[in-house]
Design an enzyme around this catalytic site. Sequence first.
Site, PDB file in Angstrom:
ATOM      1  CG  ASP A 169      -5.434  -2.964   3.556  1.00 36.15           C
ATOM      2  OD1 ASP A 169      -5.447  -3.457   2.409  1.00 36.15           O
ATOM      3  OD2 ASP A 169      -4.410  -2.922   4.258  1.00 36.15           O
ATOM      4  CG  PHE A 222       0.200  -6.856   7.279  1.00 36.49           C
ATOM      5  CD1 PHE A 222       1.377  -6.793   8.002  1.00 36.49           C
ATOM      6  CD2 PHE A 222       0.267  -6.696   5.901  1.00 36.49           C
ATOM      7  CE1 PHE A 222       2.605  -6.584   7.372  1.00 36.49           C
ATOM      8  CE2 PHE A 222       1.484  -6.501   5.260  1.00 36.49           C
ATOM      9  CZ  PHE A 222       2.657  -6.441   6.004  1.00 36.49           C
ATOM     10  CE  LYS A 228      -0.363  -9.400  -0.264  1.00 35.11           C
ATOM     11  NZ  LYS A 228      -0.560  -8.527   0.895  1.00 35.11           N
TER      12      LYS A 228
HETATM   13  C1  LIG Z   1       0.085  -7.385   1.610  1.00 35.92           C
HETATM   14  C2  LIG Z   1      -0.761  -6.389   2.278  1.00 35.92           C
HETATM   15  C3  LIG Z   1      -0.388  -5.039   2.381  1.00 35.92           C
HETATM   16  C4  LIG Z   1       0.959  -4.537   1.922  1.00 35.92           C
HETATM   17  O1  LIG Z   1       1.116  -4.648   0.553  1.00 35.92           O
HETATM   18  P1  LIG Z   1       2.595  -4.422  -0.060  1.00 35.92           P
HETATM   19  O2  LIG Z   1       2.365  -4.499  -1.532  1.00 35.92           O
HETATM   20  O3  LIG Z   1       3.465  -5.506   0.487  1.00 35.92           O
HETATM   21  O4  LIG Z   1       3.034  -3.078   0.373  1.00 35.92           O
HETATM   22  C5  LIG Z   1      -1.273  -4.155   2.959  1.00 35.92           C
HETATM   23  N1  LIG Z   1      -2.464  -4.559   3.411  1.00 35.92           N
HETATM   24  C6  LIG Z   1      -2.859  -5.847   3.342  1.00 35.92           C
HETATM   25  C7  LIG Z   1      -4.203  -6.237   3.854  1.00 35.92           C
HETATM   26  C8  LIG Z   1      -2.026  -6.814   2.788  1.00 35.92           C
HETATM   27  O5  LIG Z   1      -2.397  -8.084   2.742  1.00 35.92           O
END
Ligand SMILES: *Cc1c(COP(=O)(O)O)cnc(C)c1O
Length: 403
Positions: free
Chosen positions: A222, A137, A251
Amino acid sequence: MLEKIIRLDKEYYMNTFGDRLPVYFERGEGLKLFDDKGNAYYDFLGGIAVNSLGHGHKTFISALKAQLDKVIHTSSLYYIENQARLAQKIAENTCAERVFFANSGAEANEGAFKLAKIYHYKKGNERYEIISLDKSFHGRTLAAVAATGQEKYQKPYHPLTPGFKQVKPNDFDALLEAVTDKTAAIMIELIQGESGVYPMDKEYVEKLRALCDEKDIVLIFDEVQTGMGRTGRLFAHQLYGVEPDIFTSAKALGGGIPIGAVCACKKVCDAFEPGDHGTTFGGNPFATSAGLAVFDIYEKERLVENAEKIGAYFINVLNALKDKMADKIVEIRGAGLLIGIQIKDEIAKNVSARLFEDGFLVSLCGGNTIRIAPPLIINENDVDLFVNELKKVLEECYNERLN
Ligand SMILES: *Cc1c(COP(=O)(O)O)cnc(C)c1O
């Protein structure tokens, strides 16, 4: 009041989230959130790995208020003290040499894709492919969706941004097969959060690093979810002992104030030059004051250490419960305070619903896994409280199914 809010939401808000859990929160304090009737909920999800400081943290709020009294936004035309200082904080505590601030995780990832591509462009390489993993994700913007290896997020948006492809996680041969002379970057989550808390093997990540070195591929982690202390290290790559070329954060970085970061290590840190990228809001004085306050409080309260200690305790206690309830719990996965509890399929939904009814906030992900990502301020008593509750709920749901 709740009924009225639900009515307004149904009438005026775009229905991307469907039926939400029937509650709204008026205030929070530490691990607890309170609804309009004063009912307390234990927040074991932390706003999806965002509220690392818990709710209503006094020092944090004072820092935000102080900044509001000074200045909120000035634009990227001028130097920004907090922005420079927060970039320094990240660089001093990680492999990053330079940082760029965005407003969200997806936007940070977009910045990472651009940085990887421009790194090759400036070397005269024609490389544009970006490989990521199934079950990943990476966010909801178009390129991030193209990198997100889940059908349900990609399906309505074809044709997807070209150049992206996904391979099976933890399978080095699958990755090798996907790499071509056009591969610009590989992006992975060290622990896949959204799809059910699936950690990568250390050996896989080490091989990935070696491959990227050999072929001059940009390795991107990420760390939007795994970062900022979540796994018991400031960033999860420190847990693995493997340095990426770029990592992204968001986050928990702003303690609830929206901010994202593209953090570039040695190989690529100079690839962005004037005009190559930009932002209006990213890293503004207010958002970066939040990031600085988060770092400050982490240091004073030793929250990364706490995440490591309490996380280890949490996983131990859950594993002990699993041993006793092997017919109901399939597996405990994760690191630090990012933990997935995989429940037998047939009761997973009921377990998560019952936890909510009893005032415990978690999220069900991957269909059968309860994800917990609580504030890093939690202690062993909080863990015991949760695990006792989980045990009770598992027994109830299981018995109801039998009857
Ligand atoms: C939550 C998340 C995102 C997206 O972040 P947003 O602030 O909602 O755009 C991207 N990568 C990972 C691993 C995430 O957990």
